[in-house]
Write an enzyme that holds these catalytic residues in place. Sequence first.
Site, mmCIF file in Angstrom:
data_model
loop_
_atom_site.group_PDB
_atom_site.id
_atom_site.type_symbol
_atom_site.label_atom_id
_atom_site.label_comp_id
_atom_site.label_asym_id
_atom_site.label_seq_id
_atom_site.Cartn_x
_atom_site.Cartn_y
_atom_site.Cartn_z
ATOM 1 N N ASP A 166 0.838 -1.197 0.000
ATOM 2 C CA ASP A 166 0.000 0.000 0.000
ATOM 3 C C ASP A 166 0.870 1.243 0.000
ATOM 4 O OD1 ASP A 166 0.920 -0.665 2.575
ATOM 5 O OD2 ASP A 166 -0.712 0.399 3.544
ATOM 6 N N ARG A 193 5.612 4.273 5.822
ATOM 7 C CA ARG A 193 5.233 4.211 7.236
ATOM 8 C C ARG A 193 5.287 2.770 7.749
ATOM 9 N NH1 ARG A 193 -0.769 5.833 5.673
ATOM 10 N NH2 ARG A 193 -1.648 3.789 5.216
ATOM 11 N N ASP A 194 4.895 2.592 8.997
ATOM 12 C CA ASP A 194 4.936 1.253 9.585
ATOM 13 C C ASP A 194 3.722 0.467 9.096
ATOM 14 O OD1 ASP A 194 3.041 2.772 10.808
ATOM 15 O OD2 ASP A 194 3.539 2.187 12.849
ATOM 16 N N GLU A 195 3.755 0.097 7.826
ATOM 17 C CA GLU A 195 2.643 -0.666 7.273
ATOM 18 C C GLU A 195 3.199 -1.541 6.161
ATOM 19 O OE1 GLU A 195 -0.963 1.366 7.083
ATOM 20 O OE2 GLU A 195 -2.031 -0.359 6.287
ATOM 21 N N ASP A 226 -5.983 -2.196 -2.859
ATOM 22 C CA ASP A 226 -5.178 -1.224 -3.589
ATOM 23 C C ASP A 226 -4.567 -1.876 -4.829
ATOM 24 O OD1 ASP A 226 -5.216 -0.901 -0.638
ATOM 25 O OD2 ASP A 226 -4.385 1.056 -1.083
ATOM 26 N N TRP A 236 -11.300 -6.062 -1.561
ATOM 27 C CA TRP A 236 -9.918 -6.404 -1.194
ATOM 28 C C TRP A 236 -9.671 -7.876 -1.510
ATOM 29 C CZ3 TRP A 236 -11.987 -2.021 0.508
ATOM 30 C CH2 TRP A 236 -11.151 -0.938 0.756
ATOM 31 N N GLU A 267 -2.122 9.230 -0.829
ATOM 32 C CA GLU A 267 -3.183 8.390 -0.260
ATOM 33 C C GLU A 267 -4.499 9.169 -0.135
ATOM 34 O OE1 GLU A 267 -2.276 7.113 3.730
ATOM 35 O OE2 GLU A 267 -3.669 5.427 3.583
ATOM 36 N N HIS A 286 1.091 6.292 -2.551
ATOM 37 C CA HIS A 286 0.004 5.321 -2.400
ATOM 38 C C HIS A 286 -0.687 5.216 -3.752
ATOM 39 C CE1 HIS A 286 -1.241 3.859 1.592
ATOM 40 N NE2 HIS A 286 -2.414 3.565 1.059
HETATM 41 C C1 BGC Z 1 -3.961 1.030 3.729
HETATM 42 C C2 BGC Z 1 -4.865 1.073 2.536
HETATM 43 C C3 BGC Z 1 -5.763 -0.107 2.654
HETATM 44 C C4 BGC Z 1 -6.599 0.151 3.857
HETATM 45 C C5 BGC Z 1 -7.686 -0.794 4.103
HETATM 46 C C6 BGC Z 1 -4.799 1.242 4.931
HETATM 47 O O1 BGC Z 1 -4.079 1.287 6.092
HETATM 48 O O2 BGC Z 1 -2.926 1.928 3.625
HETATM 49 O O3 BGC Z 1 -4.266 1.328 1.389
HETATM 50 O O4 BGC Z 1 -6.473 -0.420 1.551
HETATM 51 O O5 BGC Z 1 -5.809 0.310 5.009
HETATM 52 O O6 BGC Z 1 -8.564 -0.226 4.916
#
Ligand code: BGC
Length: 797
Positions: free
Chosen positions: A379, A383-385, A392, A444, A647, A668
């Site tokens: 995504d 960041r911490d993800e 996406d 998703w 984003e 994003h």
């Molecule tokens: C992500 C998104 C993702 C979403 C789902 C976010 O934290 O960055 O791109 O689709 O969460 O809710």
Amino acid sequence: MTSPDAATAAELDAQLRRASWVGMDPHAVPEFFPPIFDDRPGIARDLPPGRLLRTTFALDVVPDEAWLAATARGVYRAFLNGVRVGDDELAPGWTDYRHRVHVQHHEVAALLRPGVNVWAVELADGWWSGYLGMDRRHQAGVYGDTPSFRGALVCRAAERTQTVLTGEGWLIGTGHIRYADLLMGQMTDLSAEPLGWSTAPDVSHLAEFAPAWCDEALGVRLDPQRGPSIRATGSLPPVRIDALPGGRHLVDFGQNLVGRVRLQLRSVPPGTRIHIRHGEALSDGELYTENLRTARAHDIIVADGADRDVEPAFTFHGFRYAELRGHPGPLEPDDIRAIVIGSDVHRVGSFACSDPRLEQLERNIAWTIRGNLVSVPTDCPQRDERLGWMGDAQLIMRTANAQFDVAEFIGKWLVDIRDGQSEDGAYPDVAPRIVVDVDGSPGWADAGVLVPWTTALYTGRIDLLEEHRESMERFMSSLERDNPSGIREHALQRNYGDWVSLGPPTPKTLVATAYSARCADALAASARLTGEDPARWEALADRIRTAFRGRFVGDDGLLHDETQTAYALAIMCGLLSEGDLGRAGARLASLIDAAGGALDTGIHGLRHLLPALTVSGQLDCAYRVLLREGHPGWLAQLAAGATTVWERWDGWTPEQGFQTPAMNSFNHYAFGSVGEWMYEWMGGLRPDPASPGFAHAVIRPHPGGGVTHCRVERTLPAGMLAVEWRIRDGVLRLEVEVPPGHTARVHVPVVHTRATAGEAERHSWDTYDVQHGRHRFESPFDGDWAPAARVDWRGEA
Ligand code: BGC
């Protein structure tokens, strides 16, 4: 990475199975404390050091051929006699480690010599045991507590084959890599590199090294690497270096990117500690990092006094700016580079047009896609993800395919998706399935069906559909089972709906049901390509359509819940009857007018908005939305200096400043899905579902918006497929280039109004079938162009 022949691959695999994992005894790993999220230097204590592993072996002669098969639960770099093997970054990449780890193969004879050889490895936590995702309860060590490495080296000379395996006899130590973490950054203390650790036959003098812990058990399946390696794919010089108070330097690379900073150290005194922070934006002339959340993204270099280049190996950051603290200066432009890293996909598409803003937008989209393909489609990279969010990914997939050769990359990711599929058929929200470990949501989870279909459509890789078919069918059956009425209202899991929507909410059940129809269509279309019977999925799609109309469409053919997203989805998922299309398009356009000419959708509505306007007779409105300069819109992002897609539309506005740092990525790709419209509708180059991989192309350009020239290209194995249109003096000139072995149906727009006095106004398409070659068409184009509604996109998902 190089590919051995089948026999060698089999031998390497057998040897690798005989080898052991080598690393640090997991039982001796100290408890893992999360780092302290402030600037105290204490961080080095809290992240484990990178491991250094080594062994020696003697060869009588230089082998004719030598193969290294290597992998890690963690990330590694291998060295033979001090020379790095290959150029892969962050190997072995990220797969669903609960199920499999990839193995890299390299031909290494040139690195070996007669006598004693040294095989050394740098090893760090990576996705295996480092920080990953954003789950505060378990932010690191998702798969394991400590990394380990496994390798087999097979050296073949005329007289004999010699094999060296990881296992007993290997030594482990620590040294210059004080810590290395994907999210937190890397500290490299050059003065702490154990002397000769990767080159000297004997290191008994080095206290850092002790026998490595060995584990023979495989523990996880080893698969040969699939998909492109992560590599350094570019190098950007700074566009600006500013001095900041406190002896700091602020470096602007002019481009938001994914990678790391490479520093050239020249006459930097030993012991100098250079602290590099990364950020995507500035605030009052200082680095803005709040939106990284807990991803620290600090690299620290401690110089040893030698002149050399230094770049961290086991981390990556999303950044445009770097702040250097502690560099003694002067910092010259030649001293610093941003090294772009990512899965090594190549551009196959290009886009040019008379409006430079749209060209910039297309470049921003490409940078965003490139930056988010790091072993899995993420995504966001900063960041911490950094998770493989499937919503996406499915939204950007047509654009990604239009710009890059992603089929191999996607082929790999489909395995991650399958590895995350539940027993009952449900796909996850993210693949690899971690952190968000519930089953997936509408829009998703559906990526499991839509991504293989789109990729096969674009590339002709029907084998991906064959490989994934059973899994797709299980998913679709689970949808059907959970929602027998056709309305998707059960098993919705987190059900995010039209995520980050600005406008009035679109009912989540509508979004979900539209996606069910799209998935059923995609499965039917896939079945047609693989030679299966599509009837079951066609019938399901019909049932869903009927249910959708019953629930969401009024007698007047319009939707009960009128939002931009609802119309965009209903139109593009083929949920309205053909006769109602024009009216629905007019309604959609009036909703946009009512919103001040602006879009107000979230990510799902957005991808379909311009195509929906185009196919429903509102091309003009599509261009108005695209070219709108105010917020929200793409051009407002460009005006704010964006070099990647954001984003959120209001990630930063002149009036409000930054959006909440809790969720504000500047890299994003979901909103970049407009690239699909630019290539396929504006440029007019579309794949034909009956003949994927552009074996037969559908060419139907949609000029408008005051744009006078547009060219889209696709590089195919057989050559260039290109469409170029130009409007001048009331004439449209269209040039089409078709490579050998390919065909195309060309629809040439025709507009007669003023020039043909006495004739009724006419907007139409002239159609031609063409083969290999360059073809030129001219048509009158001397008035307002308003092509009528059409429905020829169905089933393309
Ligand atoms: C992500 C998104 C993702 C979403 C789902 C976010 O934290 O960055 O791109 O689709 O969460 O809710």
